[in-house]
Design a protein around this motif. Sequence first.
Motif, PDB file in Angstrom:
ATOM      1  N   LEU A 274       6.137  56.830 -13.894  1.00  0.00           N
ATOM      2  CA  LEU A 274       5.687  57.092 -15.258  1.00  0.00           C
ATOM      3  C   LEU A 274       6.375  56.176 -16.258  1.00  0.00           C
ATOM      4  CD1 LEU A 274       5.642  61.011 -15.269  1.00  0.00           C
ATOM      5  CD2 LEU A 274       3.678  59.544 -15.759  1.00  0.00           C
ATOM      6  N   ASP A 345       8.162  66.529 -16.665  1.00  0.00           N
ATOM      7  CA  ASP A 345       7.651  66.777 -18.020  1.00  0.00           C
ATOM      8  C   ASP A 345       8.546  66.153 -19.084  1.00  0.00           C
ATOM      9  OD1 ASP A 345       5.358  68.093 -17.261  1.00  0.00           O
ATOM     10  OD2 ASP A 345       6.199  70.101 -17.463  1.00  0.00           O
ATOM     11  N   ARG A 348       7.473  62.643 -19.196  1.00  0.00           N
ATOM     12  CA  ARG A 348       6.163  62.550 -19.857  1.00  0.00           C
ATOM     13  C   ARG A 348       6.331  62.608 -21.374  1.00  0.00           C
ATOM     14  NH1 ARG A 348       3.962  66.360 -15.723  1.00  0.00           N
ATOM     15  NH2 ARG A 348       2.848  65.083 -14.179  1.00  0.00           N
TER      16      ARG A 348
END
Length: 362
Positions: A274, A345, A348
């Motif tokens: 990511l 998360d 993210r």
Amino acid sequence: MRVINFNAGPAGLPLPALERARDELLDFQGSGMSVMEHSHRGKEYESVHNEAISLLTELLGIPDTHQVLFLTGGASQQFAQVPMNFLPPGASADYLMTGVWSEKAYEEAKLVGQARIAATTVLPDKRYVRVPRQDELQLDPKAAYVHVTSNNTIYGTQWHRWPDVGNVPLVADMSSDFMWKPMDVSRFAFIYAGAQKNLGPSGVLIAVARKDFIARGRKDIPKIFRYSTHAENNSLYNTPPTLAIYLCRNVLAWAKQVGGVARLEQWNREKGELLYGALDKHAGFYHAPVERESRSYMNVVFKLPTPELDDTFVAEAKKAGMVGLKGYRTMGGIRASIYNAVTVDNVRTLVSFMEEFVRKNG
């Protein structure tokens, strides 16, 4: 409200491990006092100590040939203690140079005995952007050991294939990526790792040592500095940092509960993909200096077009609830440390912030 913690160390801890400590802080297992008040010789603390060893052994599949040690002094003390134990007079040790911490380990070894640089990837400006290739290693087959630093917190590089050192004992400082993924412990004669990145709080260091390697350690140094002393006494020769070991136990229990080290690797790779994906997508704005095959999954370093934008990025990220993103003091830029306790998360959220920051400032 808890922030998202991207500090390089001491780093964040898994929330369940902290909540367990909170719930047990004043009264540990009905004993009427805190775990930090218990004698390290008492059965209450001894159960925690042995459980931590058992959990780590299970999670990493540590073979009977090796032993877990809890030590103090951090990795910096081991820079000196390793050669004190394993570098006898007349012998030499090989060091693979990949950053500041391997440099410090080498300098300490030179004070104890003979040490040589068997590989280095330092650039003229003293930066490191990759780890050495196997064909770049100039190893001494008669070396007392080969020392490697598995992950480099400052420069953001990481070994993804262990060097082949033949029959020479391999010693590794894994302070910043220990237990980020499954590993073959038997490949190493001695592993040491400060707990404050992936395993617990500062104050304790975890070592995994081959028993026969410990046994050959020098006996002409003070007992407290001999690894054999701590091995023979189950890391209880003197009072250990009991609270720090207790918290390591909590982290290890959490790791087992979520699915073990294989699950941690799955999350760590997802986080890395990511974050590096965002950097590559906006390569004209975010500059990631590390060569792709050496990119760290623990410490992601990058710079923005100007130092002023670096500072703005850090300040605005803090307002958005993300801390610890300022780069190392001599490097500048940005460093996101995405250790085991950082969630997918969390990353993210950082990536979304990065996308918005490019939109506003790119």
